[in-house]
Design a protein around this motif. Structure first.
Motif, mmCIF file in Angstrom:
data_model
loop_
_atom_site.group_PDB
_atom_site.id
_atom_site.type_symbol
_atom_site.label_atom_id
_atom_site.label_comp_id
_atom_site.label_asym_id
_atom_site.label_seq_id
_atom_site.Cartn_x
_atom_site.Cartn_y
_atom_site.Cartn_z
ATOM 1 N N ILE A 233 0.857 -1.161 -0.185
ATOM 2 C CA ILE A 233 -0.373 0.215 0.079
ATOM 3 C C ILE A 233 1.016 1.746 -0.207
ATOM 4 O O ILE A 233 0.570 2.088 -0.280
ATOM 5 C CB ILE A 233 -1.324 -0.007 1.107
ATOM 6 N N ILE A 234 1.573 1.365 0.414
ATOM 7 C CA ILE A 234 2.658 2.530 0.991
ATOM 8 C C ILE A 234 3.076 2.819 -0.664
ATOM 9 O O ILE A 234 3.649 3.912 -1.002
ATOM 10 C CB ILE A 234 4.309 2.091 1.808
ATOM 11 N N ALA A 235 3.751 1.792 -1.344
ATOM 12 C CA ALA A 235 4.157 1.276 -2.606
ATOM 13 C C ALA A 235 2.823 2.065 -3.826
ATOM 14 O O ALA A 235 3.593 2.850 -4.871
ATOM 15 C CB ALA A 235 4.721 0.202 -2.794
ATOM 16 N N MET A 236 2.297 2.086 -3.255
ATOM 17 C CA MET A 236 0.778 3.308 -3.671
ATOM 18 C C MET A 236 1.188 4.240 -3.540
ATOM 19 O O MET A 236 0.282 5.048 -4.755
ATOM 20 C CB MET A 236 -0.394 1.820 -3.757
ATOM 21 N N ASP A 237 1.104 4.457 -3.162
ATOM 22 C CA ASP A 237 0.881 6.000 -1.923
ATOM 23 C C ASP A 237 1.947 6.903 -2.204
ATOM 24 O O ASP A 237 1.662 8.133 -2.458
ATOM 25 C CB ASP A 237 0.639 6.337 -0.475
#
Length: 313
Positions: A233-237
């Motif tokens: 999710i962090i990589a998406m943010d």
């Protein structure tokens, strides 16, 4: 009219007067982000008159006829299903326009273009303080002012302002301090009675290229925090490539920025909490940055001085 090739569109736009490109960009913006355009939108924004607005919309249709459709019942243009923006709209400018208006109105009349909620500014500089500082930056002049610091209380200073800096929580100015004979950060709300010294001359040691902390650019490798439950999710943010987001900052601003972004800068990623979504993979990248101590969890390398004061705090 058939669709023009992209390169021909670019050439047409490039040769238009700047004022006309701005009006076409506004038309593009309204269609793209608000989904509707009326002739009055151009008239109200640029005060061109109805005939001028009609010409601008007609030119936009000539360049990109497939981008908009006309609703005769409401006399409104809407983006077509095949709409492709003519201009590159910078995200920061778009969000500022949507949340604070696009130049319409003056003073406190500015209104958001759609419903928005942005953090309240708890502290802002007085315009009577900001204006002399910005004039001095633009004209390369020194400023005489009173300043209250944590270290020395209230003193009279002469500074040579270099640049404005927004660290998210406040604004300050990077400047050479003739009293301390070094570059420091000066917080606007702690200044009083700034006055541009009209006959001042900036000396060699006061020029921007002599500010090592300002000139030095640090590249930071930010990665998802190892203890985060959902690193994907962090990589998406964040705009990461192969799990890493590379960010370049000035050494003079690095500590401020990492604190603002809540980046865990400890060598063993020991900080806990969902606010620490990112980890600085190589904390040694901060070595030598004057405000590295502000970075969450930062530890100076062993054998190095940890007590270096943080300016303007």
């Amino acid at each position: 009219m058939s669709e023009l090739p992209t390169n021909r569109r670019a050439r047409l736009l490039e040769h238009l007067p700047r004022a006309q490109r701005e009006r076409l960009s506004h038309i593009d913006f309204k269609l793209y982000f608000l989904g509707e355009l009326r002739r009055a939108d151009v008239v109200d924004r640029f005060e061109t008159g109805p005939a001028g607005a009609t010409r601008d919309i007609a030119l936009y249709r000539d360049i990109a006829p497939e981008n908009l459709e006309f609703d005769g019942a409401t006399k409104t243009y809407r983006p077509s299903e095949t709409f492709v923006p003519l201009f590159e709209h910078a995200p920061q400018r778009v969000l500022t326009a949507l949340s604070q208006g696009f130049g319409e109105g003056i003073g406190d009349q500015l209104q958001p273009m759609i419903r928005c909620e942005i953090p309240a500014a708890l502290t802002l500089p007085k315009m009577s303080v900001l204006a002399p500082i910005t004039r001095a930056i633009n004209r390369s002049k020194a400023v005489r002012l009173g300043y209250t610091s944590v270290e020395t209380g209230h003193t009279e200073r002469v500074i040579v302002p270099l640049a404005l800096v927004d660290i998210g929580l406040r604004w300050h100015v990077r400047a050479y301090c003739r009293l301390r004979q070094e570059f420091r950060d000066f917080v606007f709300t702690r200044m009083d009675n700034p006055e541009v010294i009209e006959d001042s001359q900036v000396q060699r040691e006061e020029s921007p290229d002599q500010d090592v902390q300002w000139s030095r650019i640090i590249e930071l490798d930010l990665v998802p925090h190892p203890s985060h439950k959902r690193p994907e999710i962090i990589a998406m943010d964040y705009p990461m490539v192969d799990g890493v987001m590379k960010v370049k900052v000035r050494a003079a601003n690095a500590g401020y920025m990492l604190r603002r972004w809540s980046v865990d800068c400890s060598p063993n990623h020991r900080l806990e909490g969902l606010e620490y979504a990112l980890w600085l993979r190589d904390p040694l990248a901060l070595y030598g940055a004057s405000n590295a101590q502000l970075a969450p969890g930062y530890e100076a390398p062993k054998g190095r001085d940890k007590s270096r004061p943080i300016k303007a705090m």
